[in-house]
Design an enzyme around this catalytic site. Structure first.
Site, PDB file in Angstrom:
ATOM      1  N   ASP A  95       4.304  -2.611  -4.443  1.00  0.00           N
ATOM      2  CA  ASP A  95       5.105  -1.507  -5.180  1.00  0.00           C
ATOM      3  C   ASP A  95       4.730  -0.651  -5.669  1.00  0.00           C
ATOM      4  O   ASP A  95       3.605   0.606  -5.571  1.00  0.00           O
ATOM      5  CB  ASP A  95       6.490  -1.297  -3.777  1.00  0.00           C
ATOM      6  CG  ASP A  95       6.466   0.259  -4.105  1.00  0.00           C
ATOM      7  OD1 ASP A  95       6.056   0.544  -2.968  1.00  0.00           O
ATOM      8  OD2 ASP A  95       7.413   1.303  -4.866  1.00  0.00           O
ATOM      9  N   ASP A 110       6.061  -5.566   3.138  1.00  0.00           N
ATOM     10  CA  ASP A 110       6.680  -5.120   4.101  1.00  0.00           C
ATOM     11  C   ASP A 110       6.411  -4.813   4.874  1.00  0.00           C
ATOM     12  O   ASP A 110       7.138  -3.775   5.934  1.00  0.00           O
ATOM     13  CB  ASP A 110       7.224  -4.280   3.334  1.00  0.00           C
ATOM     14  CG  ASP A 110       7.092  -2.996   2.569  1.00  0.00           C
ATOM     15  OD1 ASP A 110       6.094  -3.192   2.662  1.00  0.00           O
ATOM     16  OD2 ASP A 110       6.945  -3.089   1.362  1.00  0.00           O
ATOM     17  N   HIS A 138      11.540  -1.901  -0.601  1.00  0.00           N
ATOM     18  CA  HIS A 138      13.063  -1.618  -1.490  1.00  0.00           C
ATOM     19  C   HIS A 138      13.908  -2.491  -1.098  1.00  0.00           C
ATOM     20  O   HIS A 138      14.842  -1.758  -0.804  1.00  0.00           O
ATOM     21  CB  HIS A 138      13.051  -0.923  -1.069  1.00  0.00           C
ATOM     22  CG  HIS A 138      11.992   0.870  -0.694  1.00  0.00           C
ATOM     23  ND1 HIS A 138      11.147   1.314  -2.431  1.00  0.00           N
ATOM     24  CD2 HIS A 138      11.426   0.734  -0.101  1.00  0.00           C
ATOM     25  CE1 HIS A 138       9.951   1.295  -1.642  1.00  0.00           C
ATOM     26  NE2 HIS A 138       9.755   1.522  -1.253  1.00  0.00           N
ATOM     27  N   GLY A 183       0.991  -1.173  -0.105  1.00  0.00           N
ATOM     28  CA  GLY A 183      -0.224  -0.386   0.093  1.00  0.00           C
ATOM     29  C   GLY A 183       0.504   1.403   0.164  1.00  0.00           C
ATOM     30  O   GLY A 183       2.138   1.274   0.482  1.00  0.00           O
TER      31      GLY A 183
END
Length: 235
Positions: free
Chosen positions: A132, A68, A122, A10
């Site tokens: 993402d 994540d 990331h 998100g």
């Protein structure tokens, strides 16, 4: 027994602000990308929405869900059942944030045996990076082209959960840099690079521009590095 594999994420531009969610759902040899937007939301709400909508796509009995978001992982594995038992109130008797989304997530998670997996954001994990990108695109007001089809035609290997150590380290340094002192802000909009001393000046330059890039800088030396990086990307 076949398991679905999910990567979901998100994003929000401001907290609250415009938001988006995205996911990559793998069932057998079929890959389906999904995503959506919300005009006024938070990052955590979009993380939960991504998980909910991903599980709604699953018609198998088992799934592995990668995220994540520590908020999502800790909530669903540690906190949510106590919140539910307490009428969706915290130990301080306050209403749990996003309780309606937690309720919906419990319903969807009750239909599938879910293994919850936390991954570093990331860090080059392909499925996470793609989720993402989808979420960030929707949050930025752009509608990305979403893939659906055979895994052999998909541009990435969604089963590869190997992290890129160099990318992970760069992201770690980036997070550390954001907590340090502020020297300047560097922006790049439509190929034009500018340097500002305050965030207010930089924000006026980049706000509302989907192609804008900007970074907070901690030193003169770092400013030179960022300027060089931005100019190369604009070539």
């Amino acid at each position: 027994m076949a398991k679905a594999v999910i990567f979901c994420d998100g994003a929000s531009k401001g907290n609250p602000g415009p938001g988006g969610w995205g996911a990559v759902v793998l069932k057998g040899k079929n890959v389906k990308e999904i995503g959506g937007a919300d005009n006024h939301t938070t990052n955590n709400a979009m993380e939960l929405t991504a998980a909910i909508e991903s599980l709604r796509e699953v018609n198998l009995s088992e799934a592995i869900l990668y995220t994540d978001s520590s908020y999502l992982i800790n909530g669903i594995t540690k906190w949510v059942y106590l919140w539910e038992k307490n009428g969706w109130k915290t130990k301080n008797k306050k209403k749990v944030a996003n309780f309606w989304l937690w309720e919906a997530l419990l319903i969807e998670a009750g239909k599938v045996a879910v293994t919850w997996k936390h991954v570093s954001g990331h860090s080059g994990i392909k499925g996470n990076e793609r989720a993402d990108k989808i979420a960030s695109s929707f949050a930025g007001g752009r509608i990305p082209k979403l893939f659906e089809g055979d895994i052999k035609d998909y541009k990435i290997d969604p089963l590869d959960t190997t992290a890129d150590k160099e990318k992970k380290e760069r992201h770690k340094k980036e997070k550390s840099r954001k907590k340090g002192p502020i020297y300047s802000y560097v922006s790049l909009v439509n190929g034009r690079l500018k340097i500002f001393k305050t965030w207010e000046e930089c924000e006026k330059q980049v706000k509302g521009k989907s192609n804008a890039r900007y970074k907070r800088v901690g030193s003169k030396e770092e400013e030179k590095e960022i300027v060089s990086e931005f100019l190369k990307s604009a070539e």
